[in-house]
Each structure stands twice: as structure tokens, then as C-alpha cells.
Design a protein around this motif. Structure first.
Motif, mmCIF file in Angstrom:
data_model
loop_
_atom_site.group_PDB
_atom_site.id
_atom_site.type_symbol
_atom_site.label_atom_id
_atom_site.label_comp_id
_atom_site.label_asym_id
_atom_site.label_seq_id
_atom_site.Cartn_x
_atom_site.Cartn_y
_atom_site.Cartn_z
ATOM 1 N N LEU A 129 68.367 -64.788 -64.759
ATOM 2 C CA LEU A 129 69.248 -65.495 -64.145
ATOM 3 C C LEU A 129 69.093 -66.544 -62.897
ATOM 4 C CD1 LEU A 129 72.412 -66.006 -64.310
ATOM 5 C CD2 LEU A 129 72.470 -63.983 -62.468
ATOM 6 N N VAL A 130 68.214 -65.660 -62.099
ATOM 7 C CA VAL A 130 67.954 -66.330 -60.761
ATOM 8 C C VAL A 130 66.994 -67.483 -61.037
ATOM 9 C CG1 VAL A 130 66.485 -66.031 -58.489
ATOM 10 C CG2 VAL A 130 67.835 -64.114 -59.504
ATOM 11 N N PRO A 131 66.350 -67.987 -61.853
ATOM 12 C CA PRO A 131 65.342 -69.218 -61.717
ATOM 13 C C PRO A 131 66.394 -70.146 -62.272
ATOM 14 C CG PRO A 131 64.068 -67.480 -62.493
ATOM 15 C CD PRO A 131 65.417 -66.773 -62.374
ATOM 16 N N HIS A 132 67.446 -70.050 -63.229
ATOM 17 C CA HIS A 132 68.500 -70.784 -63.763
ATOM 18 C C HIS A 132 69.554 -71.247 -62.692
ATOM 19 C CE1 HIS A 132 66.235 -69.657 -67.446
ATOM 20 N NE2 HIS A 132 66.916 -71.015 -68.051
ATOM 21 N N TYR A 133 69.767 -70.359 -61.812
ATOM 22 C CA TYR A 133 70.745 -70.780 -60.879
ATOM 23 C C TYR A 133 70.346 -70.764 -59.381
ATOM 24 C CZ TYR A 133 74.156 -70.418 -64.326
ATOM 25 O OH TYR A 133 74.990 -70.498 -65.582
ATOM 26 N N MET A 134 68.815 -71.041 -59.042
ATOM 27 C CA MET A 134 68.386 -71.092 -57.930
ATOM 28 C C MET A 134 68.958 -72.107 -56.944
ATOM 29 S SD MET A 134 64.215 -70.880 -57.262
ATOM 30 C CE MET A 134 63.878 -69.770 -58.455
ATOM 31 N N HIS A 135 69.640 -72.997 -57.415
ATOM 32 C CA HIS A 135 70.051 -74.383 -56.809
ATOM 33 C C HIS A 135 71.321 -73.753 -55.918
ATOM 34 C CE1 HIS A 135 72.087 -74.276 -60.709
ATOM 35 N NE2 HIS A 135 73.077 -74.870 -59.991
ATOM 36 N N LEU A 136 72.049 -72.743 -56.341
ATOM 37 C CA LEU A 136 73.152 -72.368 -55.685
ATOM 38 C C LEU A 136 73.039 -72.036 -54.345
ATOM 39 C CD1 LEU A 136 74.930 -70.024 -58.303
ATOM 40 C CD2 LEU A 136 75.267 -72.217 -57.857
ATOM 41 N N GLU A 137 73.964 -72.004 -53.417
ATOM 42 C CA GLU A 137 74.002 -71.522 -52.283
ATOM 43 C C GLU A 137 73.398 -69.828 -52.150
ATOM 44 O OE1 GLU A 137 74.049 -73.089 -49.358
ATOM 45 O OE2 GLU A 137 74.457 -75.130 -50.148
ATOM 46 N N GLU A 138 72.883 -69.657 -51.124
ATOM 47 C CA GLU A 138 72.636 -68.184 -50.866
ATOM 48 C C GLU A 138 73.702 -67.247 -51.325
ATOM 49 O OE1 GLU A 138 70.390 -65.216 -47.992
ATOM 50 O OE2 GLU A 138 70.027 -67.265 -47.528
ATOM 51 N N ASP A 139 74.762 -67.274 -50.570
ATOM 52 C CA ASP A 139 75.877 -66.409 -50.790
ATOM 53 C C ASP A 139 76.324 -66.529 -52.448
ATOM 54 O OD1 ASP A 139 75.791 -65.541 -48.345
ATOM 55 O OD2 ASP A 139 77.404 -66.709 -47.698
ATOM 56 N N ASN A 140 76.277 -67.598 -52.868
ATOM 57 C CA ASN A 140 76.956 -67.792 -54.390
ATOM 58 C C ASN A 140 75.969 -67.118 -55.371
ATOM 59 O OD1 ASN A 140 79.295 -69.275 -53.417
ATOM 60 N ND2 ASN A 140 78.400 -71.213 -53.684
ATOM 61 N N LEU A 141 74.632 -67.447 -55.035
ATOM 62 C CA LEU A 141 73.597 -66.833 -55.984
ATOM 63 C C LEU A 141 73.603 -65.462 -55.863
ATOM 64 C CD1 LEU A 141 71.229 -67.035 -57.940
ATOM 65 C CD2 LEU A 141 69.726 -67.256 -55.901
ATOM 66 N N ARG A 142 73.992 -64.794 -54.501
ATOM 67 C CA ARG A 142 73.900 -63.298 -54.611
ATOM 68 C C ARG A 142 75.278 -62.784 -55.410
ATOM 69 N NH1 ARG A 142 74.635 -63.145 -49.483
ATOM 70 N NH2 ARG A 142 72.656 -62.953 -48.677
ATOM 71 N N SER A 143 76.316 -63.465 -55.247
ATOM 72 C CA SER A 143 77.830 -63.329 -55.863
ATOM 73 C C SER A 143 77.388 -63.221 -57.497
ATOM 74 C CB SER A 143 78.806 -63.948 -55.437
ATOM 75 O OG SER A 143 79.254 -63.817 -54.192
ATOM 76 N N LEU A 144 76.510 -64.196 -57.963
ATOM 77 C CA LEU A 144 76.535 -64.528 -59.279
ATOM 78 C C LEU A 144 75.472 -63.062 -59.646
ATOM 79 C CD1 LEU A 144 76.889 -66.104 -61.694
ATOM 80 C CD2 LEU A 144 75.013 -67.252 -61.205
ATOM 81 N N CYS A 145 74.514 -62.830 -59.188
ATOM 82 C CA CYS A 145 73.878 -61.510 -59.424
ATOM 83 C C CYS A 145 74.598 -60.293 -59.431
ATOM 84 C CB CYS A 145 72.659 -61.404 -58.337
ATOM 85 S SG CYS A 145 71.325 -62.807 -58.596
ATOM 86 N N GLU A 146 75.392 -60.128 -58.482
ATOM 87 C CA GLU A 146 76.334 -58.777 -58.495
ATOM 88 C C GLU A 146 77.168 -58.828 -59.885
ATOM 89 O OE1 GLU A 146 78.042 -57.244 -54.972
ATOM 90 O OE2 GLU A 146 77.309 -59.176 -53.871
ATOM 91 N N GLN A 147 77.650 -60.252 -59.983
ATOM 92 C CA GLN A 147 78.488 -60.285 -61.285
ATOM 93 C C GLN A 147 77.788 -59.968 -62.455
ATOM 94 O OE1 GLN A 147 80.522 -63.904 -61.822
ATOM 95 N NE2 GLN A 147 81.506 -63.619 -63.583
#
Length: 439
Positions: free
Chosen positions: A397-415
Motif C-alpha cells: 500500500l505505502v508505495p502506491h500512496y506515498m504521494h499523500l500527506e503524511e497524516d493521510n497516509l498514516r490514516s490509510l495505513c490504519e484503515q
């Protein structure tokens, strides 16, 4: 020199139990992923040793307040397997009805209270309820009906007390089930509305490619959608019975988790993870769903195969609808058993069972002596089996959404973790510690 970044979540929210997340990555990809489970082990397998086999259903029910039925059913099936007894079909149907209740209440708790806030941008179901009061109320009403099934058949809503080896302490009468049937008819309509609403949520794009593709593992039964009986099958052709489980699956300890990781034996470390739970059940058993469930899935445009874990919430909503349909079928055909349970006699033996907890495959294995005292017990929870797959999801997931803001990427990982509805408390039931001897 590449600059590393980290994603840290000290306490995961909206999961059952205590866990954390650590990811280290840079522009080239992910270096490290750790789903840190720090909840202390609770040693349930050790508690069972020396106890009478008749106590196992009540002891194992305490492993989880969300899915106690799954633990009870796995325990009674494993012990009955050891004793070589098969209760009457009326008992079998009652057990399936009890399981329907648990699937409903557990899935709906996850869908509405734990997972839906992620899709709508809320920190909690309480915050979501301010803007979506009717939706949250619907979820609570559906859950109430699931609890009513467990209460009537199991004796109480949490940690049921009516389940025993050989059957039940008491079987309900036909007339006692009729008011429940009326609740189920109303609940089924709400479940249909639930599927339609869940299918409309915004879903992140996520399909893992080789070598990250999933190996789905679930029970399969020739005549019904699997709940508490069947053979263990996989998307790569595995087809075994419960007795063969430990020949094909193993548990391993990793430093960052108090829960053991499950893997498929005979595979290299990059290809030994597998996935259990609603998505695996659905993909491997779609044809066994009720006609109404398949019809509603088609109406909302949901395919018969799903490999996006973020859409597992849709699968859960379909399983809720199926559980309502199945519960109504059982009540309509119910005949009270001549006796609520089979009498049993202790014997030295070993038994095995696998059932489908709401979160996936649940394995139990018991050995008993001639007096019926449990000499050995092994329990493998669904979350233990999914831990490595969850970590692999995050690697992808992380490489595909690395463009997100840090907080948004963290939230997506929790999701992404909450996609699996992890029950950390279930997974930390036992831990083996090997201490190296110093020279």
C-alpha cells in the motif's frame, strides 16, 4: 543518499485489543513493517490443561466477548471429534442458528462502529452519528437482533452458557422461536439496506499483484455456506480436514508481536502468508450463498470475486444478509430435538475442529486422558493467521500512496489494518518463550 521516513501509531484505534504500527520507508519502497501487538498473553491453552473436557466450551467462551460462540463451537466440535460422537441434525441446526447470531452482531459492530468512520472521514462512530444518526441507529438495530439470537439459543448475549459438549443444556421450543422470526424478518430488510449503503462508500484502489497476490483459505461445505463444519480449502488447491491442519500450517514467533504469526509450511518466507475471513469465504464459497444474498450483490454491482481488502466491508454486509436468511430458514424448518444433548463418556483421545469465526478460520485441538482431563490444547485464532498478510498489505500500500500527506497516509495505513477487523485479544492467548543459554 535516500532519506527514510516512518509511520508510527502508538495505539491503534477501533480494533479489539492493544496494538501499534511501525513502518519505515523511502522513495524506493518499504524497508520495515511491524504490526506490534503488545497486549499481554492470556494463556488460555494453559488454563485448559487439567480441566474436565465438559468445561472447555465455557472456558474458551471467555477468550472473546465479541465472538464467544466461535470459540465454544470449535471447542465442542473438537471434543466431539475426539469422542467420536455426532449429535442429531436438530442440534446441528440450532448450533448454526447460534452462529448466525454471532455473525450478525460481530459483523455489524465492525461495519458501523469500527470501519465505516474510516470511509467517511470520522474519528469514531460517535462523531459519525452526529451527521448520520439514522445510519448508526440502523446498525445498532441490526446488532440488537443478532444479540437476540445469541441470547435465546445461548442463554445470554455475552459468553453464552447454554452450549455444552453433545448439544445444549436446553433446546428452545418451536413457539419460543416465533417472536424471534418476526425480528429477523425486519432485520433482514435492514440488512439489505445496509448492503446498499456500504456498497456506496468510497473505496481506495488496491489490488495486489504477484508476488503479493493473496492465498485465500476457508472452510468449504458441499451443501451450505460454511460456518461450523467443512473441509479446509485454499485458492491454490489445498483440500484437507481439520485433523491435517498442523501438517500444513505453523505458528512462528516474531519479536514485535505477542501473538504468533501463522504461515503455510513448505514455502519461502516471501510466499508463506495467507488470508482468512469474509473475503476468503466469499471468494471460495460464493455459489453457496442464498439466492437473495447473490441477488442483492448483483443489484449493487458487486462481483463474485473480491481481492480489494478495503471492500471486505461489503462482503461482511453480504454475510450479515446471508445470516438473516439462514436464520429464518432454520426457524421455519425447526423441530425440537428429542433430547437437548447426547450423553458422553470420557476416554483417552485427541480431537480436532475448525469453524469460521466472523474474522475467519478458527482451529482447536484437544487431547484428553481416560478421566476426561485435558492434557493438551492448541487454539489458532483468525487474527494470528492474518497478521503476516496485514503487514504485506502495508508493504504494498505505502508505495502506491506515498504521494499523500503524511497524516493521510498514516490514516490509510490504519484503515488497511481495520479491513481485517483484527481481534488482538483473541490472538494473544498463548506465547512460547525460548531462552538462549549463555555460554
Amino acid at each position: 543518499m535516500k532519506k527514510s521516513k516512518t509511520i508510527k501509531v502508538d495505539y491503534l484505534a477501533r480494533v479489539e485489543g492493544e496494538g501499534a504500527l511501525y513502518i519505515r520507508y523511502d522513495e524506493a519502497g518499504v524497508d520495515d513493517v511491524q504490526l506490534k501487538i503488545f497486549e499481554p498473553p492470556r494463556f488460555f491453552e494453559a488454563f485448559l490443561r487439567g480441566r474436565d473436557y465438559l468445561e472447555a466450551p465455557d472456558i474458551t467462551a471467555r477468550i472473546c466477548g465479541i465472538c464467544p460462540v466461535a470459540y465454544q463451537m470449535s471447542a465442542v466440535h473438537a471434543i466431539e471429534n475426539a469422542l467420536r460422537i455426532t449429535p442429531a441434525n436438530e442440534i446441528r441446526e440450532l448450533r448454526r442458528l447460534l452462529y448466525c447470531g454471532e455473525w450478525i452482531e460481530s459483523h455489524v459492530l465492525h461495519i458501523y462502529m469500527l470501519h465505516a468512520p474510516d470511509f467517511l472521514g470520522y474519528d469514531s462512530a460517535v462523531a459519525m452519528a452526529k451527521d448520520y444518526p439514522d445510519i448508526v441507529q440502523r446498525g445498532l438495530q441490526i446488532k440488537k437482533t443478532g444479540n437476540a439470537i445469541v441470547n435465546l439459543i445461548g442463554g445470554r448475549e455475552i459468553h453464552p452458557i447454554n452450549v455444552r459438549v453433545g448439544g445444549f443444556y436446553r433446546a428452545p421450543t418451536v413457539s419460543e422461536l416465533q417472536p424471534l422470526r418476526e425480528e429477523l424478518l425486519k432485520g433482514r430488510d435492514l440488512a439489505i439496506a445496509s448492503v446498499r449503503w456500504v456498497a456506496s462508500l468510497p473505496f481506495p484502489q488496491f489490488q495486489r499483484d504477484t508476488p503479493f497476490a493473496y492465498e485465500f483459505v476457508a472452510l468449504s461445505h458441499p451443501d451450505e455456506y460454511p460456518m461450523n463444519e467443512g473441509r479446509i480449502i485454499s485458492s491454490t488447491g489445498l483440500d484437507i480436514n481439520a485433523r491435517q491442519y498442523e501438517e500444513h500450517f505453523a505458528e512462528e514467533h516474531v519479536r514485535h508481536s505477542n501473538a504468533l504469526h501463522s504461515v503455510i509450511k513448505g514455502r519461502d518466507k516471501n510466499n508463506d502468508a495467507y488470508l482468512v475471513g469474509p473475503m476468503a469465504r466469499y471468494n471460495l464459497n460464493y455459489d453457496r450463498l442464498s439466492p437473495l444474498t447473490k441477488k442483492v450483490a448483483e443489484e449493487v454491482g458487486f462481483p463474485r470475486f473480491c481481492d480489494n481488502p478495503f471492500q471486505s466491508i461489503i462482503v461482511r454486509s453480504l454475510e450479515v444478509l446471508y445470516a438473516f436468511d439462514e436464520a429464518i430458514r432454520i426457524i421455519d424448518n425447526y423441530q425440537r430435538p428429542a433430547a437437548p444433548y447426547l450423553e458422553t463418556q470420557p476416554t483417552a483421545a485427541t480431537g480436532y475442529a475448525v469453524t469460521e469465526a466472523p474474522r475467519g478460520l478458527l482451529y482447536h485441538h484437544y487431547s484428553m486422558d481416560e478421566q476426561g482431563k485435558i492434557t493438551d490444547a492448541k487454539i489458532v485464532a483468525p487474527t494470528s493467521q492474518n497478521q503476516k498478510t496485514i503487514e504485506n498489505d502495508l508493504r504494498y500500500l505505502v508505495p502506491h500512496y506515498m504521494h499523500l500527506e503524511e497524516d493521510n497516509l498514516r490514516s490509510l495505513c490504519e484503515q488497511a489494518i481495520r479491513n481485517y477487523d483484527p481481534c488482538i485479544s483473541c490472538a494473544t492467548h498463548f506465547l512460547k518463550i525460548h531462552k538462549d543459554k549463555k555460554e
